[in-house]
Design an enzyme around this catalytic site. Structure first.
Site, PDB file in Angstrom:
ATOM      1  N   ILE A 137       3.272   1.304   0.347  1.00 38.06           N
ATOM      2  CA  ILE A 137       2.106   1.990   0.051  1.00 38.06           C
ATOM      3  C   ILE A 137       1.506   1.004  -0.939  1.00 38.06           C
ATOM      4  O   ILE A 137       0.380   0.965  -1.190  1.00 38.06           O
ATOM      5  CB  ILE A 137       2.377   3.589  -0.877  1.00 38.06           C
ATOM      6  CG1 ILE A 137       3.313   3.576  -1.593  1.00 38.06           C
ATOM      7  CG2 ILE A 137       2.467   4.352   0.645  1.00 38.06           C
ATOM      8  CD1 ILE A 137       3.597   4.849  -2.207  1.00 38.06           C
ATOM      9  N   GLU A 138       2.308   0.003  -1.413  1.00 41.70           N
ATOM     10  CA  GLU A 138       1.616  -0.846  -2.329  1.00 41.70           C
ATOM     11  C   GLU A 138       0.689  -1.805  -1.568  1.00 41.70           C
ATOM     12  O   GLU A 138      -0.370  -2.270  -1.833  1.00 41.70           O
ATOM     13  CB  GLU A 138       2.764  -1.958  -2.680  1.00 41.70           C
ATOM     14  CG  GLU A 138       3.786  -1.084  -3.861  1.00 41.70           C
ATOM     15  CD  GLU A 138       4.903  -0.328  -3.318  1.00 41.70           C
ATOM     16  OE1 GLU A 138       5.717   0.020  -3.906  1.00 41.70           O
ATOM     17  OE2 GLU A 138       4.773  -0.049  -2.144  1.00 41.70           O
ATOM     18  N   LYS A 162       2.583   9.922  -1.954  1.00 47.60           N
ATOM     19  CA  LYS A 162       3.274  10.554  -0.921  1.00 47.60           C
ATOM     20  C   LYS A 162       4.301  11.575  -1.292  1.00 47.60           C
ATOM     21  O   LYS A 162       5.372  11.612  -1.565  1.00 47.60           O
ATOM     22  CB  LYS A 162       4.040   9.140  -0.551  1.00 47.60           C
ATOM     23  CG  LYS A 162       4.666   9.093   0.849  1.00 47.60           C
ATOM     24  CD  LYS A 162       5.238   7.582   0.927  1.00 47.60           C
ATOM     25  CE  LYS A 162       5.940   7.639   2.351  1.00 47.60           C
ATOM     26  NZ  LYS A 162       6.333   6.331   2.716  1.00 47.60           N
ATOM     27  N   TYR A 215     -20.880   8.024  -3.164  1.00 50.78           N
ATOM     28  CA  TYR A 215     -19.501   8.588  -2.899  1.00 50.78           C
ATOM     29  C   TYR A 215     -18.768   8.659  -1.630  1.00 50.78           C
ATOM     30  O   TYR A 215     -17.833   8.193  -1.326  1.00 50.78           O
ATOM     31  CB  TYR A 215     -19.039   9.786  -3.771  1.00 50.78           C
ATOM     32  CG  TYR A 215     -19.593  10.065  -5.109  1.00 50.78           C
ATOM     33  CD1 TYR A 215     -19.606   9.086  -6.008  1.00 50.78           C
ATOM     34  CD2 TYR A 215     -20.264  11.307  -5.396  1.00 50.78           C
ATOM     35  CE1 TYR A 215     -20.092   9.260  -7.219  1.00 50.78           C
ATOM     36  CE2 TYR A 215     -20.501  11.492  -6.946  1.00 50.78           C
ATOM     37  CZ  TYR A 215     -20.579  10.463  -7.773  1.00 50.78           C
ATOM     38  OH  TYR A 215     -20.943  10.696  -9.029  1.00 50.78           O
ATOM     39  N   GLU A 246       8.839   7.921   9.940  1.00 52.30           N
ATOM     40  CA  GLU A 246       7.490   7.866   9.385  1.00 52.30           C
ATOM     41  C   GLU A 246       6.288   7.382  10.224  1.00 52.30           C
ATOM     42  O   GLU A 246       5.169   7.802  10.381  1.00 52.30           O
ATOM     43  CB  GLU A 246       7.430   6.923   8.033  1.00 52.30           C
ATOM     44  CG  GLU A 246       8.358   7.558   7.014  1.00 52.30           C
ATOM     45  CD  GLU A 246       8.502   6.792   5.719  1.00 52.30           C
ATOM     46  OE1 GLU A 246       8.040   7.156   4.458  1.00 52.30           O
ATOM     47  OE2 GLU A 246       8.939   5.724   5.860  1.00 52.30           O
TER      48      GLU A 246
END
Length: 126
Positions: free
Chosen positions: A77-78, A104, A58, A26
């Site tokens: 990812i947390e 993901k 935005y 990764e």
């Protein structure tokens, strides 16, 4: 802290390519990530005045999300989501709460179809 109105600015399906993850593949090869974010902001003023200066851009929110996504590689990812939330709270004092989901779709697990994801719900620290 701003009163809770239920108002929110929503950005969905923000796509990024990054090198976050636990496995060395990764970090080396990277993969796609998709981010959905809701920012709790009182939208009464822009709703009644129709003035751009009374709301958050935005594009500016997106730039903060992008900068934090690309700024520091994380294994989880947390942690990535928390970094994005922290960045948004630092830049935009108008945001009272955030819901962020990071998806993901190519997680290195045996899935026939679907995606791995996390979702954080955060309120601005007092």
């Amino acid at each position: 802290m701003l009163p809770f109105t239920g108002d929110r600015i929503i950005l969905n399906d923000l796509g990024f390519y990054g090198y976050h993850g636990v496995f060395s593949e990764e970090a080396r090869l990277g993969q796609r990530f998709f981010i959905d974010i809701q920012c709790g902001v009182d939208l009464t003023a822009p709703g009644t005045t129709d003035e751009l200066g009374h709301t958050l851009s935005y594009a500016d929110i997106y730039e903060v999300v992008k900068a934090n996504f690309e700024g520091k590689r994380t294994k989880l990812i947390e942690a990535l989501a928390q970094n994005i939330v922290t960045g948004l709270f630092e830049v935009f004092p108008e945001i009272g709460w955030i819901i962020i989901r990071i998806r993901k779709p190519e997680a290195p697990i045996a899935m026939v179809h679907g995606e791995a994801a996390i979702e954080l719900h955060r309120v601005r620290p007092v």
